[in-house]
Design a protein around this motif. Sequence first.
Motif, PDB file in Angstrom:
ATOM      1  N   ILE A  89      -8.481   1.964   6.108  1.00  0.00           N
ATOM      2  CA  ILE A  89      -7.866   2.815   7.134  1.00  0.00           C
ATOM      3  C   ILE A  89      -8.882   3.024   8.256  1.00  0.00           C
ATOM      4  CG2 ILE A  89      -6.448   4.874   7.497  1.00  0.00           C
ATOM      5  CD1 ILE A  89      -6.486   5.377   4.576  1.00  0.00           C
ATOM      6  N   GLN A 100      -5.328   1.498  -4.790  1.00  0.00           N
ATOM      7  CA  GLN A 100      -4.304   1.183  -5.784  1.00  0.00           C
ATOM      8  C   GLN A 100      -5.004   1.101  -7.134  1.00  0.00           C
ATOM      9  OE1 GLN A 100      -2.353  -2.847  -6.332  1.00  0.00           O
ATOM     10  NE2 GLN A 100      -0.624  -1.725  -5.462  1.00  0.00           N
ATOM     11  N   ASP A 114      -7.841  13.666  -2.512  1.00  0.00           N
ATOM     12  CA  ASP A 114      -6.854  13.581  -1.433  1.00  0.00           C
ATOM     13  C   ASP A 114      -6.511  14.971  -0.893  1.00  0.00           C
ATOM     14  OD1 ASP A 114      -5.419  14.637  -3.532  1.00  0.00           O
ATOM     15  OD2 ASP A 114      -3.645  13.393  -3.218  1.00  0.00           O
ATOM     16  N   GLN A 163       0.809  -1.213   0.000  1.00  0.00           N
ATOM     17  CA  GLN A 163       0.000   0.000   0.000  1.00  0.00           C
ATOM     18  C   GLN A 163       0.846   1.268   0.000  1.00  0.00           C
ATOM     19  OE1 GLN A 163      -1.655   1.118   4.222  1.00  0.00           O
ATOM     20  NE2 GLN A 163      -1.812  -1.107   3.963  1.00  0.00           N
ATOM     21  N   ARG A 164       2.152   1.136   0.186  1.00  0.00           N
ATOM     22  CA  ARG A 164       3.056   2.292   0.088  1.00  0.00           C
ATOM     23  C   ARG A 164       3.770   2.363  -1.257  1.00  0.00           C
ATOM     24  NH1 ARG A 164       4.176   0.553   5.474  1.00  0.00           N
ATOM     25  NH2 ARG A 164       6.024  -0.570   4.749  1.00  0.00           N
ATOM     26  N   THR A 207      -0.652   4.229  -5.828  1.00  0.00           N
ATOM     27  CA  THR A 207      -1.453   4.193  -4.608  1.00  0.00           C
ATOM     28  C   THR A 207      -1.617   5.601  -4.065  1.00  0.00           C
ATOM     29  OG1 THR A 207       0.517   3.783  -3.247  1.00  0.00           O
ATOM     30  CG2 THR A 207      -0.742   1.862  -3.965  1.00  0.00           C
ATOM     31  N   CYS A 208      -2.785   5.832  -3.452  1.00  0.00           N
ATOM     32  CA  CYS A 208      -3.087   7.152  -2.902  1.00  0.00           C
ATOM     33  C   CYS A 208      -4.125   6.994  -1.791  1.00  0.00           C
ATOM     34  CB  CYS A 208      -3.629   8.075  -3.995  1.00  0.00           C
ATOM     35  SG  CYS A 208      -4.089   9.726  -3.415  1.00  0.00           S
ATOM     36  N   GLU A 209      -3.912   7.687  -0.673  1.00  0.00           N
ATOM     37  CA  GLU A 209      -4.917   7.741   0.379  1.00  0.00           C
ATOM     38  C   GLU A 209      -5.886   8.868   0.044  1.00  0.00           C
ATOM     39  OE1 GLU A 209      -5.286   8.684   5.157  1.00  0.00           O
ATOM     40  OE2 GLU A 209      -3.402   7.870   4.359  1.00  0.00           O
ATOM     41  N   ARG A 237       3.404   5.542  -4.064  1.00  0.00           N
ATOM     42  CA  ARG A 237       2.465   6.504  -3.469  1.00  0.00           C
ATOM     43  C   ARG A 237       2.585   7.847  -4.199  1.00  0.00           C
ATOM     44  NH1 ARG A 237      -0.270   6.661   1.556  1.00  0.00           N
ATOM     45  NH2 ARG A 237      -0.081   4.389   1.474  1.00  0.00           N
ATOM     46  N   HIS A 289      -9.903   5.658   2.214  1.00  0.00           N
ATOM     47  CA  HIS A 289      -9.228   4.379   1.980  1.00  0.00           C
ATOM     48  C   HIS A 289      -7.915   4.649   1.241  1.00  0.00           C
ATOM     49  CE1 HIS A 289     -13.224   2.582   2.747  1.00  0.00           C
ATOM     50  NE2 HIS A 289     -13.663   3.610   2.032  1.00  0.00           N
ATOM     51  N   ILE A 290      -7.088   3.614   1.162  1.00  0.00           N
ATOM     52  CA  ILE A 290      -5.910   3.669   0.297  1.00  0.00           C
ATOM     53  C   ILE A 290      -6.256   2.884  -0.969  1.00  0.00           C
ATOM     54  CG2 ILE A 290      -3.494   3.010  -0.006  1.00  0.00           C
ATOM     55  CD1 ILE A 290      -3.155   3.334   3.009  1.00  0.00           C
TER      56      ILE A 290
END
Length: 471
Positions: A421, A404, A352, A267-268, A294-296, A271, A401-402
């Motif tokens: 999250i 992808q 975001d 998940q990182r 990936t992005c929160e 990013r 959420h994160i």
Amino acid sequence: MVQITPIKDLEPDDTRKFIEAKVYRKWIATKNEETTPVSLCSILIDEEGTGVQVNINTNDSAIFDKYMQINKAYRISNFICEKTLDWQRTLPTKVTLTIGKCANFEPIPPDRFPQHCFHFASYDEVCNRIEYQTPILTDYIGCICNIGNIQHSKNPNSRKYFRLIDIIDLNNNYLQLILWNERATSFPIDEYESHTKPVLIAVSSCWPNIFTGTGMVQLKPTPATYYYLNPNIPEYQNSISAYRELFSQKPMLLADKNRRQDPQEEQRRNRITLQELNTYDFQNNKVLRNNKYTCEAKIQQVENNRPWFYASCDKERCNKKVGGKIHELLCPTHGTLKEANFSYCFRILITDGTSTITLALLCNNAEKLLGISCKKMIVELGFDNKYVLPDPIKALEGTTHIFQFHYQSPNQYMVDDIFPINHTATYTPPNTETPPTADIDTPKTNTPKMKKNLFTSSDEAETAAKKQKKT
């Protein structure tokens, strides 16, 4: 006085010539996937930087071991010049040298010989060479943008395995170097990691090729192929500054394409902020299109201007779009159906705080986010109108959420995975005397009356969902 002949002036059938050259590379040639040696080979280069292949019979391995030492230089005589055949070609030179026990080797200082021997082709030249009936050996230089994991050949009868190295040039042209077997396993990943990025790679003596499965331009190795990371050559010195500037502006050109087994690491991976993402030209850059990001982010809105699910035939190997009312589902091939497959297909707008993008949510990823299958949403909860968003889907708005995802089409990305999250959508069915204490997937004894409507969907959503199921 001995007259030294440049390698470029050697002709087939020459036998009384002297050359002065340095041993540049060497290898043991084998037949197909066998390990038994069929020839001992090396490449010599002279002062002009011209290379020539040398073949030594396996019975004369003592000569190979004694004289064919990398970076050693000799004055050589009593060899045979033979015409290089296309099937055995590893260099553009018209002759190949055959050396045996009668050859003479006189050691000379190696300082005056070039360190490398390259004749680099541009990306356009590589593409043009693919169409030639007689392949042209190609040297290439570019920047490594990804190192793939070891993969095994899909041919069940093959013992081969390979690694793909993604290479990009200053014009954002993208190709792959394929390395087989020992070359794949011995690629110096530790050395690559120790270098400051970006890292340039120079690769020699490859066949240009198009991989039919993806249309990707590839460089296929020959026995003489070798690669060098950040080689000390003028081409590296003249271009490294430009590559550093390019990747400082677009760091995701060096995105990591290798999936992590640990979800926390995955998940990182790659990013990115949505503001940075929106600066990239995906339509004209294959490298960026092949990346996962990936992005929160928070779900700002669930779009309600299109169907949120579609139905397909549940017969084996069919999966065709189904039409008709819910109790009269009809497959074009299998006729009236008692059951059907139901799949999510809706879009969400996420933010975001820096920008927004639209994500397409299909099948398993939508189910992962909602905690309930599409079939249960329709059959058990009674949300069977594909044009009206169910309350559980509306409840996603405002949750974080994160995500992808990868690029799918202009203004839209496709979700590949979702990482929670501690924000989950919650929904309690209305008019329920005893709220369920278990998960929303818990079967209910009373099934609401079904609404009558058509189960159809856009071809775009159906095709994308099929692709996701295959992966």
